[in-house]
Design a protein around this motif. Structure first.
Motif, mmCIF file in Angstrom:
data_model
loop_
_atom_site.group_PDB
_atom_site.id
_atom_site.type_symbol
_atom_site.label_atom_id
_atom_site.label_comp_id
_atom_site.label_asym_id
_atom_site.label_seq_id
_atom_site.Cartn_x
_atom_site.Cartn_y
_atom_site.Cartn_z
ATOM 1 N N LYS A 133 -54.330 -23.844 25.564
ATOM 2 C CA LYS A 133 -53.204 -23.002 25.138
ATOM 3 C C LYS A 133 -52.850 -22.005 26.228
ATOM 4 N N GLU A 134 -53.854 -21.461 26.872
ATOM 5 C CA GLU A 134 -53.625 -20.518 27.981
ATOM 6 C C GLU A 134 -52.811 -21.183 29.099
ATOM 7 N N VAL A 135 -53.160 -22.409 29.433
ATOM 8 C CA VAL A 135 -52.420 -23.145 30.462
ATOM 9 C C VAL A 135 -51.000 -23.425 29.980
ATOM 10 N N ASN A 136 -50.867 -23.868 28.748
ATOM 11 C CA ASN A 136 -49.543 -24.137 28.191
ATOM 12 C C ASN A 136 -48.676 -22.876 28.179
ATOM 13 N N ASP A 137 -49.305 -21.736 27.935
ATOM 14 C CA ASP A 137 -48.567 -20.477 27.838
ATOM 15 C C ASP A 137 -48.092 -19.944 29.187
ATOM 16 N N ILE A 138 -48.472 -20.614 30.264
ATOM 17 C CA ILE A 138 -47.934 -20.230 31.577
ATOM 18 C C ILE A 138 -46.407 -20.289 31.535
ATOM 19 N N THR A 139 -45.871 -21.197 30.725
ATOM 20 C CA THR A 139 -44.412 -21.318 30.610
ATOM 21 C C THR A 139 -43.789 -20.020 30.113
ATOM 22 N N ALA A 140 -44.499 -19.280 29.257
ATOM 23 C CA ALA A 140 -43.961 -18.034 28.706
ATOM 24 C C ALA A 140 -43.854 -16.944 29.771
ATOM 25 N N GLU A 141 -44.540 -17.121 30.888
ATOM 26 C CA GLU A 141 -44.419 -16.160 31.989
ATOM 27 C C GLU A 141 -43.093 -16.339 32.725
ATOM 28 N N VAL A 142 -42.472 -17.505 32.548
ATOM 29 C CA VAL A 142 -41.262 -17.844 33.291
ATOM 30 C C VAL A 142 -40.045 -17.966 32.373
ATOM 31 N N LEU A 143 -40.268 -18.462 31.173
ATOM 32 C CA LEU A 143 -39.171 -18.754 30.248
ATOM 33 C C LEU A 143 -39.299 -17.900 28.985
ATOM 34 N N ASP A 144 -38.152 -17.513 28.419
ATOM 35 C CA ASP A 144 -38.214 -16.818 27.136
ATOM 36 C C ASP A 144 -38.370 -17.854 26.018
ATOM 37 N N SER A 145 -38.596 -17.380 24.803
ATOM 38 C CA SER A 145 -38.896 -18.299 23.698
ATOM 39 C C SER A 145 -37.739 -19.250 23.405
ATOM 40 N N ASP A 146 -36.487 -18.787 23.557
ATOM 41 C CA ASP A 146 -35.346 -19.688 23.345
ATOM 42 C C ASP A 146 -35.325 -20.803 24.385
ATOM 43 N N ASP A 147 -35.598 -20.447 25.640
ATOM 44 C CA ASP A 147 -35.631 -21.451 26.707
ATOM 45 C C ASP A 147 -36.753 -22.459 26.467
ATOM 46 N N ILE A 148 -37.901 -21.967 26.025
ATOM 47 C CA ILE A 148 -39.033 -22.857 25.754
ATOM 48 C C ILE A 148 -38.678 -23.816 24.621
#
Length: 169
Positions: A133-148
């Protein structure tokens, strides 16, 4: 893109389309190339984090499926992970030697082998899922929740389209 109604000639439109297609298929720009790179980078990030627990990335993928429901056949496991049965057999032998899984004959079809998690294989879920989950959450460092959410939807659509194409062949 301008249309011919905007004063663009057919030749200009062709050049624009050709330039777009050349750019969109250039290494580092095509969807397939980018998806491969992202998958490789996610896999490397996960492997680096799970390695101290003695688990290889390939083993993680098998565990991930088995955590959702073990007691499935080797063939079902191979299909769900997207691996060849021979690769699955080899990986499971290594996992069995590590005490992560056990295999047993199917009670009604002796040709089939069922795969079961051991207590150690089950225990690793509590350790490895938070890491994944930590690795997957790297996306949240770059994208907001709508983008994700939008990216996830687009990837699901693309996956369905590719699966549909592979079934036609």
């Amino acid at each position: 893109m301008m249309t011919m109604d905007d004063g663009q000639t057919a030749a200009q439109e062709s050049v624009t389309t050709d330039a777009y297609e050349a750019f969109s298929f250039a290494p580092g720009q095509s969807i397939a190339y980018l998806a491969r790179d992202i998958t490789r980078l996610f896999s490397r990030a996960l492997q680096n984090r799970i390695q101290p627990h003695g688990i290889l990335i390939g083993q993680y993928h098998f565990l991930r499926v088995l955590w959702e429901g073990d007691g499935i056949t080797q063939r079902e496991l191979a299909t769900q992970v997207g691996m060849k049965e021979s690769t699955t057999f080899t990986a499971l032998a290594g996992m069995e030697a590590k005490g992560l899984v056990r295999r047993s004959r199917h009670p009604t079809d002796r040709r089939k082998m069922l795969v079961w998690l051991t207590p150690e294989g089950k225990r690793l879920k509590q350790v490895l899922l938070p890491i994944a989950k930590e690795v997957n959450d790297i996306t949240a460092e770059v994208l907001d929740s709508d983008d994700i959410g939008q990216l996830r939807s687009l990837l699901i659509e693309l996956k369905r389209a590719l699966e549909s194409q592979s079934q036609k062949k």
